[in-house]
Design a protein around this motif. Structure first.
Motif, PDB file in Angstrom:
ATOM      1  N   UNK A   1       0.679  -1.878  -0.239  1.00 49.92           N
ATOM      2  CA  UNK A   1       0.164  -0.109   0.141  1.00 49.92           C
ATOM      3  C   UNK A   1       0.755   1.665   0.394  1.00 49.92           C
ATOM      4  N   UNK A   2       1.968   0.775  -0.032  1.00 55.84           N
ATOM      5  CA  UNK A   2       2.654   2.054  -0.182  1.00 55.84           C
ATOM      6  C   UNK A   2       3.282   2.574   1.253  1.00 55.84           C
ATOM      7  N   UNK A   3       2.885   2.505   2.424  1.00 54.68           N
ATOM      8  CA  UNK A   3       2.760   2.981   3.674  1.00 54.68           C
ATOM      9  C   UNK A   3       3.887   2.430   4.651  1.00 54.68           C
ATOM     10  N   UNK A   4       4.283   2.774   4.927  1.00 48.93           N
ATOM     11  CA  UNK A   4       5.202   2.467   6.072  1.00 48.93           C
ATOM     12  C   UNK A   4       5.044   3.400   7.417  1.00 48.93           C
ATOM     13  N   UNK A   5       4.943   2.726   8.280  1.00 48.18           N
ATOM     14  CA  UNK A   5       4.409   3.358   9.649  1.00 48.18           C
ATOM     15  C   UNK A   5       5.316   3.763  10.958  1.00 48.18           C
ATOM     16  N   UNK A   6       6.203   4.605  11.737  1.00 45.26           N
ATOM     17  CA  UNK A   6       6.523   4.266  12.365  1.00 45.26           C
ATOM     18  C   UNK A   6       5.855   4.956  13.424  1.00 45.26           C
ATOM     19  N   UNK A   7       5.918   3.517  14.233  1.00 46.93           N
ATOM     20  CA  UNK A   7       4.810   3.695  16.080  1.00 46.93           C
ATOM     21  C   UNK A   7       5.975   4.056  16.938  1.00 46.93           C
ATOM     22  N   UNK A   8       5.329   4.987  17.625  1.00 43.15           N
ATOM     23  CA  UNK A   8       6.436   5.275  18.918  1.00 43.15           C
ATOM     24  C   UNK A   8       6.048   4.909  20.269  1.00 43.15           C
ATOM     25  N   UNK A   9       6.172   4.314  20.899  1.00 42.38           N
ATOM     26  CA  UNK A   9       5.241   3.871  22.273  1.00 42.38           C
ATOM     27  C   UNK A   9       4.605   2.329  21.602  1.00 42.38           C
ATOM     28  N   UNK A  10       5.296   1.590  20.666  1.00 38.47           N
ATOM     29  CA  UNK A  10       4.829   0.564  20.116  1.00 38.47           C
ATOM     30  C   UNK A  10       4.493  -0.778  21.024  1.00 38.47           C
ATOM     31  N   UNK A  11       5.531  -0.518  22.195  1.00 40.45           N
ATOM     32  CA  UNK A  11       5.555  -1.955  22.739  1.00 40.45           C
ATOM     33  C   UNK A  11       4.447  -1.132  24.716  1.00 40.45           C
ATOM     34  N   UNK A  12       3.426  -0.036  24.057  1.00 36.74           N
ATOM     35  CA  UNK A  12       2.835   0.352  25.457  1.00 36.74           C
ATOM     36  C   UNK A  12       1.182  -0.813  25.288  1.00 36.74           C
ATOM     37  N   UNK A  13       0.801  -0.651  25.876  1.00 37.32           N
ATOM     38  CA  UNK A  13      -0.249  -1.214  25.865  1.00 37.32           C
ATOM     39  C   UNK A  13      -1.476  -0.495  24.240  1.00 37.32           C
ATOM     40  N   UNK A  14      -1.347   0.105  24.397  1.00 43.91           N
ATOM     41  CA  UNK A  14      -1.894   0.757  22.683  1.00 43.91           C
ATOM     42  C   UNK A  14      -1.436   0.357  21.488  1.00 43.91           C
ATOM     43  N   UNK A  15      -0.307   0.937  22.131  1.00 43.82           N
ATOM     44  CA  UNK A  15       0.760   0.836  20.682  1.00 43.82           C
ATOM     45  C   UNK A  15       0.778  -0.604  20.243  1.00 43.82           C
ATOM     46  N   UNK A  16       0.651  -2.032  21.159  1.00 44.09           N
ATOM     47  CA  UNK A  16       1.063  -3.463  20.675  1.00 44.09           C
ATOM     48  C   UNK A  16      -0.500  -3.560  20.360  1.00 44.09           C
ATOM     49  N   UNK A  17      -1.660  -3.232  20.514  1.00 47.91           N
ATOM     50  CA  UNK A  17      -2.793  -3.369  19.264  1.00 47.91           C
ATOM     51  C   UNK A  17      -2.782  -2.190  18.598  1.00 47.91           C
ATOM     52  N   UNK A  18      -2.684  -1.875  18.490  1.00 48.62           N
ATOM     53  CA  UNK A  18      -2.215  -1.082  16.788  1.00 48.62           C
ATOM     54  C   UNK A  18      -1.238  -1.571  16.309  1.00 48.62           C
TER      55      UNK A  18
ATOM     56  N   UNK B   1      12.831   6.832   5.978  1.00 44.87           N
ATOM     57  CA  UNK B   1      11.978   6.113   5.198  1.00 44.87           C
ATOM     58  C   UNK B   1      10.004   6.417   5.490  1.00 44.87           C
ATOM     59  N   UNK B   2      10.116   6.874   6.198  1.00 38.67           N
ATOM     60  CA  UNK B   2       8.688   5.917   6.957  1.00 38.67           C
ATOM     61  C   UNK B   2       7.821   7.413   6.329  1.00 38.67           C
TER      62      UNK B   2
ATOM     63  N   UNK C   1       8.644  16.167   7.055  1.00 40.95           N
ATOM     64  CA  UNK C   1       8.972  14.972   5.211  1.00 40.95           C
ATOM     65  C   UNK C   1       7.825  14.858   5.134  1.00 40.95           C
ATOM     66  N   UNK C   2       6.758  16.090   4.964  1.00 41.93           N
ATOM     67  CA  UNK C   2       5.250  15.396   4.709  1.00 41.93           C
ATOM     68  C   UNK C   2       4.885  14.270   4.832  1.00 41.93           C
ATOM     69  N   UNK C   3       4.535  13.494   6.825  1.00 43.79           N
ATOM     70  CA  UNK C   3       4.128  12.693   6.398  1.00 43.79           C
ATOM     71  C   UNK C   3       3.020  13.457   7.463  1.00 43.79           C
ATOM     72  N   UNK C   4       1.865  12.054   7.253  1.00 44.19           N
ATOM     73  CA  UNK C   4       0.857  12.012   8.383  1.00 44.19           C
ATOM     74  C   UNK C   4       1.683  11.800   9.358  1.00 44.19           C
TER      75      UNK C   4
END
Length: 298
Positions: free
Chosen positions: A1-18, A47-48, A88-91
């Motif tokens: 899909x051309x998407x690469x998402x940087x997730x801060x807090x990826x190991x947290x409760x919400x981050x893990x679910x996301x 590259x994200x 970087x014109x990132x969402x």
């Protein structure tokens, strides 16, 4: 899909679910590694194509050092993440607070400004203000999620549902006010909305309530816990007024913009938590929780 998402807090409760949700959808993501207060660390993720900023401190000790550390992480970290996205014109997608003015009528829609009564809520208020600056002057796009009382299996103590369940298990229940009302939204519904937002093109930065649109009083929550565990206990109501006595989300925007509605009812969500808790801690199942055996068979 051309998407690469940087997730801060990826190991947290919400981050893990996301991230589990993103995996199920085949969306590429990478966890942020390093100190969010250091802007140079973000350069490793050029590259994200988008940033989901979930990293932050929730509750800390009341001493000055801990409170200033919370402010540093939540405010400076948010500034750095939003700056990286804008340059970087990132969402950009940000986990904010539902700390709406308690004098305003409920349910609260996104036009109501969040307020602050603690270092944590002030940090979220400040974060939204910083993000608005990047939106207004540097065309930052994405979404600010004002998350209400998220709950679900595996949530640590320090939140309403696990704290109440721990009290029920201990045999002693004491609450500030049985009449306080909260809008509880199940973790899987939160992750589903966030993932939908990440995959949705945005030409502006929107603010969206993340809640169920329904309320449960603390007394109602306890009644359901008693029914699920088969345990009935006296409850000490201290009659104290909380900072937010009534909290309820108007989720019309999420329904219209993202075609999202919560799927997990409070009854089903609470049952899944009770089941998970007692499976993880079977010693808490005793003669006072006879009704729980039937729950495990469901």
């Amino acid at each position: 899909m051309g998407i690469k998402v940087l997730v801060t807090g990826a190991r947290g409760y919400i981050g893990s679910a996301l991230t589990r949700r993103l995996d199920s959808l085949g969306v590429k993501w990478v966890p942020f590694q390093g100190n969010v207060c250091d802007p140079k660390v973000f350069e490793s993720f050029e590259d994200c194509s988008s940033v989901v900023h979930l990293a932050g401190k929730l509750r800390v000790e009341s001493n000055l050092e801990a409170q200033t550390g919370l402010m540093d992480t939540n405010i400076i970290g948010t500034y750095n993440a939003a700056r990286f996205a804008a340059q970087g014109n990132r969402s950009f997608f940000y986990a904010s607070s539902c700390h709406y003015d308690p004098t305003e009528p409920v349910p609260s829609d996104e036009s109501v400004q969040i307020t602050h009564s603690s270092p944590y809520s002030f940090s979220k208020f400040s974060g939204e203000t910083l993000i608005e600056g990047w939106r207004r002057y540097f065309d930052l796009t994405g979404a600010v999620f004002r998350i209400f009382n998220v709950y679900g299996p595996g949530q640590n103590k320090g939140f309403v549902i696990p704290d109440l369940l721990a009290q029920v298990a201990s045999g002693e229940v004491s609450v500030m006010n049985l009449d306080d009302e909260r809008d509880f939204v199940f973790i899987d519904d939160v992750a589903r909305l966030m993932a939908t937002a990440v995959m949705t093109p945005h030409d502006d930065l929107v603010t969206v309530n993340v809640g169920s649109g329904q309320t449960q009083s603390i007394g109602q929550v306890l009644d359901q816990m008693f029914a699920l565990t088969g345990r009935t206990l006296p409850v000490k109501d201290r009659g104290l007024r909380s900072a937010i006595p009534h909290s309820q989300a108007d989720i019309s925007f999420a329904k219209d913009f993202y075609q999202w509605t919560p799927r997990v009812s409070f009854d089903a969500g609470l049952a899944s938590i009770v089941k998970h808790t007692f499976q993880q801690h079977p010693k808490e199942q005793n003669e006072h929780t006879s009704g729980f055996g039937k729950l495990l068979e469901r």
